[in-house]
Design a protein around this motif. Structure first.
Motif, PDB file in Angstrom:
ATOM      1  N   ASP A 144       0.000  -2.344  12.059  1.00 55.71           N
ATOM      2  CA  ASP A 144       0.725  -1.016  11.581  1.00 55.71           C
ATOM      3  C   ASP A 144       2.028  -1.106  11.377  1.00 55.71           C
ATOM      4  O   ASP A 144       2.667  -1.939  12.270  1.00 55.71           O
ATOM      5  CB  ASP A 144       0.288   0.059  12.779  1.00 55.71           C
ATOM      6  N   LEU A 168       4.094   6.240  12.629  1.00 57.54           N
ATOM      7  CA  LEU A 168       3.086   5.373  11.580  1.00 57.54           C
ATOM      8  C   LEU A 168       3.496   5.617  10.186  1.00 57.54           C
ATOM      9  O   LEU A 168       3.642   6.647   9.475  1.00 57.54           O
ATOM     10  CB  LEU A 168       1.777   5.762  11.870  1.00 57.54           C
ATOM     11  N   SER A 180      -0.590   1.905   7.531  1.00 62.29           N
ATOM     12  CA  SER A 180      -1.585   1.287   8.733  1.00 62.29           C
ATOM     13  C   SER A 180      -2.322  -0.025   8.198  1.00 62.29           C
ATOM     14  O   SER A 180      -1.873  -0.647   7.436  1.00 62.29           O
ATOM     15  CB  SER A 180      -2.833   2.380   8.763  1.00 62.29           C
ATOM     16  N   THR A 181      -2.719  -0.627   9.457  1.00 64.17           N
ATOM     17  CA  THR A 181      -3.346  -2.155   9.064  1.00 64.17           C
ATOM     18  C   THR A 181      -4.241  -1.958   7.915  1.00 64.17           C
ATOM     19  O   THR A 181      -4.980  -0.917   7.678  1.00 64.17           O
ATOM     20  CB  THR A 181      -4.067  -2.458  10.379  1.00 64.17           C
ATOM     21  N   HIS A 201      -3.494  -2.105   4.948  1.00 68.84           N
ATOM     22  CA  HIS A 201      -2.679  -1.537   3.695  1.00 68.84           C
ATOM     23  C   HIS A 201      -2.407  -2.546   2.721  1.00 68.84           C
ATOM     24  O   HIS A 201      -1.878  -3.485   2.924  1.00 68.84           O
ATOM     25  CB  HIS A 201      -1.702  -0.554   4.042  1.00 68.84           C
TER      26      HIS A 201
END
Length: 448
Positions: free
Chosen positions: A397, A405, A408-409, A411
């Protein structure tokens, strides 16, 4: 008695022979043809007509039927036999059907004309006869020409296949000779480059084979990464010649490790890639090699020289040569004072992936050195905004300084998102660090 007369001063279109034992008939025929451009020959007997034919080329014979010594039937039969190309007309004043039929059969006459004749009809017959003769002669000429051409074509066909084989063999031999000459030139050119590389090593005091080992390793990495044989060969040649720009250095500078250089010496040292490019550029065959030599000391993070180019803006071939060069230089003590063994040099190169070196190139290098893939050991790579490319995938992230944030992971970065991140970084006055999945750090071994 016979007489020969020509009518018309211009070149005649055709020659007509009139044969009759009555002079008034011959005179009438002369008057009739005077209006035409015919050449008129006259004979008062069949024998005289034969004598004319033996000396003159005649197109049409007009013969009377009743003549002493040799009648028209016999005369025309003689003409048919000896001069078959001459058209034959029968002039008769008797309604003798049997004699006319005999003349037609024996003399093969074209037409028979009764006395007295109709002048217009007679001229029409003459014109038709001449046209028929012209067509017949043209037909014969074309038949002869066709036979000659067919004979020539048969001769050509009989020899064409062998000519094609002979010509093909000649062309093949010439091509093989040119190819052999080209290969010799390429071989001699590469040999000359290797000799030049050896001379460079002798001038610099390097361990023998230093340039060859760098070139061999760089070529192996290039091939493993899918470069074409021509591109891999350019990398190889660049490896042999990458230090040509150092030939003008003093001995004290040549023998000093890079980490110990300071001041003017460091400034001069950092120009050697430029000097190398300048020395190679005049050779058309080495233009690509010259570009590789110029960029082989650039770093992936942008801290290299001579231009400070970063990331994938550095030519892929130069990124490959950089890894091969530093791996060898670490073992020879040319980067730092301490010489390293191959294992330690390998570890140091791997540790510098994403910073000094392209991670993809390091992966291929590691595979060659160890026989294992580095992808399982390297899960992610830390990068700044300027190193990012569209298509990269986040492994963690992305958080702001306040812990919010941002992304996010998993992406996938787009061109638009990269611009937004750069604007955010500028507004926030801080540098963002993103963690990218190593397998998606960049397009597979491309220079895009």
């Amino acid at each position: 008695m016979s007489a020969i007369a020509a009518v018309g001063s211009d070149t005649p279109a055709a020659t007509i022979l009139c044969v009759d034992d009555e002079p008034n008939i011959l005179a009438a025929l002369r008057r009739l043809f005077r209006k035409e451009s015919f050449r008129v020959l006259c004979a008062e007997s069949a024998a005289a007509g034969v004598a004319v034919l033996e000396q003159e080329r005649v197109d049409i014979v007009i013969s009377d039927m009743q003549m002493p010594e040799m009648n028209g039937t016999e005369f025309l039969e003689c003409v048919r036999r000896r001069w078959p190309d001459t058209l034959r007309l029968l002039l008769t004043g008797h309604a003798d059907v049997e004699s006319t039929i005999s003349a037609i059969n024996r003399g093969e006459i074209y037409r028979y004309i009764t006395k007295p004749w109709n002048e217009s009809a007679l001229l029409l017959v003459i014109r038709d006869a001449l046209e028929r003769q012209r067509l017949e002669r043209e037909k014969l000429r074309l038949e002869v020409l066709t036979r000659q051409q067919n004979d020539a074509l048969r001769d050509l066909n009989a020899t064409l296949e062998q000519r094609v084989r002979d010509r093909t063999a000649e062309l093949s031999a010439a091509q093989n000779s040119l190819q052999a000459s080209h290969e010799r030139l390429k071989s001699n050119f590469l040999t000359l480059i290797k000799v030049l590389s050896s001379l460079i090593e002798m001038r610099g005091g390097a361990v023998a084979g230093h340039g060859r080992r760098i070139a061999d390793l760089a070529r192996r990495i290039a091939l493993r990464m899918g470069l074409t044989p021509r591109e891999a060969q350019d990398v190889f040649v660049a490896g042999l010649l990458h230090e040509i720009g150092k030939t003008g250095f003093p001995d004290s500078l040549l023998g000093m490790p890079e980490s110990m250089l300071r001041g003017d010496n460091l400034g001069r040292y950092r120009k050697y890639p430029l000097l190398g490019e300048q020395l190679l550029m005049p050779l058309e065959e080495l233009r690509e090699v010259a570009a590789i030599v110029r960029a082989h000391r650039e770093r992936f993070d942008g801290s290299g020289f001579p231009d400070g180019v970063a990331g994938f803006d550095i030519p892929l071939a130069a990124r490959i040569l950089a890894v091969a060069h530093d791996f060898e230089a670490l073992q020879q003590g040319l980067l730092v004072q301490q010489q390293m063994d191959a294992r330690r040099a390998t570890d140091l190169v791997v540790e510098s992936r994403g910073k000094r070196y392209d991670p993809g190139v390091v992966g291929a290098f590691y595979d060659i050195r160890t026989g294992r893939s580095i992808s399982e050991e390297v899960a992610e790579i830390a990068m700044g905004i300027t190193q990012l490319k569209p298509g990269m995938v986040l492994s963690r992230d992305l958080l702001s300084a306040e812990g919010a944030l941002l992304l996010s992971t998993d992406h996938v970065l787009s061109e638009r998102m990269l611009k937004q991140l750069a604007e955010f970084e500028h507004r926030a006055g801080t540098e963002l660090q993103l963690f990218i999945r190593s397998g998606a750090a960049h397009a597979p071994y491309s220079d895009s």
